[in-house]
Design an enzyme around this catalytic site. Structure first.
Site, PDB file in Angstrom:
ATOM      1  N   SER A  53      27.622  30.343  49.739  1.00 37.11           N
ATOM      2  CA  SER A  53      27.119  30.840  48.428  1.00 37.11           C
ATOM      3  C   SER A  53      27.436  29.515  47.341  1.00 37.11           C
ATOM      4  CB  SER A  53      27.676  32.046  48.095  1.00 37.11           C
ATOM      5  OG  SER A  53      27.098  32.486  46.889  1.00 37.11           O
ATOM      6  N   TYR A 106      18.784  29.821  40.709  1.00 40.81           N
ATOM      7  CA  TYR A 106      19.578  29.506  41.736  1.00 40.81           C
ATOM      8  C   TYR A 106      20.741  30.200  41.403  1.00 40.81           C
ATOM      9  CZ  TYR A 106      23.112  26.431  44.167  1.00 40.81           C
ATOM     10  OH  TYR A 106      24.154  26.271  44.911  1.00 40.81           O
ATOM     11  N   LYS A 127      22.239  32.759  44.775  1.00 35.50           N
ATOM     12  CA  LYS A 127      23.505  32.757  45.303  1.00 35.50           C
ATOM     13  C   LYS A 127      24.279  34.134  45.089  1.00 35.50           C
ATOM     14  CE  LYS A 127      23.778  28.952  47.091  1.00 35.50           C
ATOM     15  NZ  LYS A 127      23.612  28.696  48.593  1.00 35.50           N
TER      16      LYS A 127
END
Length: 277
Positions: free
Chosen positions: A134, A148, A152
């Site tokens: 991650s 983004y 994650k």
């Protein structure tokens, strides 16, 4: 699992993935590595402990075939590292549906495909370790990377849930949240930005520039990651969550302190919704 293991690594043609391949092979492990183009692994030709795999992580059939090849070549898969991914900068309002979809396909849904395809083999073995890469951004988000960070966060959530669900089967899962490592992540082939730019979000560009200016100065040494992962898979009690790098650790500490303060400040309100209050 034995001392030397079979590792299946996605996104292994560059950055942290490539560093892992080199270090693991040097330690005598066997590695099946994926990339969009098998030619990226020409430097490893002739190594019987290495299997190059040309895989489209967005296609289930391609992922399934690659896992089958790895098992056919080495007899088993012990460790799966979902490393493939890329950054996406831009305000949510600037990002197109296509840009958002692509980022989630690579950073999140690709992991689902890999895990779904490898689980039948790990279940049959009654052992295995899944390591999902991650990001510290999936715990303590930064400015200018909303989508983004969202991808994650989703990956971290999936990893923690799988750690619970798969433990009874003898399968371990670790959610790894790295900070900045001195790889090519800050370069154009690992980062995308929204094509549409809005003047109202011009203040976010300084955060994008800050990341670009860090290139080559990051604290993390990618060649040291393999030792951590070997220790992780050999541990009797591996963590479900691992912050990798002093910068990630300190950023997590700050975020945890912030959350604790917010909880304390709003505890009375939190409890006020119970019956009887």
């Amino acid at each position: 699992m034995s001392e030397t293991k079979v590792w299946y690594i996605t996104g292994a043609s560059k950055g942290m993935g490539l560093a892992l391949v080199k270090q693991l092979l040097a330690k005598g492990h066997k590695v099946a590595a994926t990339s969009r183009a098998a030619a990226a692994f020409d430097a490893f030709k002739g190594n019987d402990h290495f299997l190059p795999l040309e895989v489209d992580l967005k296609r289930e059939t391609s992922v399934a075939a690659s896992v089958q090849q790895a098992v056919a070549q080495f007899g088993r898969v012990d460790v799966v590292i979902n490393n493939a991914g890329y950054g996406l900068g831009g305000a949510l309002e600037e990002l197109s549906a296509a840009e958002i979809e692509e980022n989630f396909q690579v950073n999140f849904f690709a992991v689902i495909r890999v895990v779904q395809q490898v689980l039948p083999y790990l279940r049959k073995q009654g052992a295995g370790h899944i390591i999902n890469i991650s990001s510290i951004a999936g715990f303590a988000p930064g400015m200018g990377w909303s989508m983004y960070c969202a991808a994650k966060f989703a990956l971290s959530g999936l990893s923690d849930a799988l750690a619970n669900d798969l433990q009874p089967l003898g399968i371990r899962v670790t959610n790894v949240m790295p900070g900045w490592f001195r790889t090519n992540f800050a370069k154009a082939d690992s980062i995308a930005y929204s094509e549409h730019k809005m003047e109202e979000y011009a203040y976010l560009r300084e955060y994008h520039e800050k990341m670009n200016s860090m290139d080559g100065k990051q604290l993390g040494d990618p060649d040291k990651v393999a030792d951590v992962f070997v220790a992780l898979v050999n541990s009797a009690q591996p963590p479900a969550d691992l912050f990798l790098g002093s910068d990630a650790f300190k950023r997590a500490e700050a975020r945890i302190a912030q959350l604790q303060q917010q909880m304390a400040d709003w505890k009375e309100r939190s409890f006020s919704t119970d019956f009887g209050n």
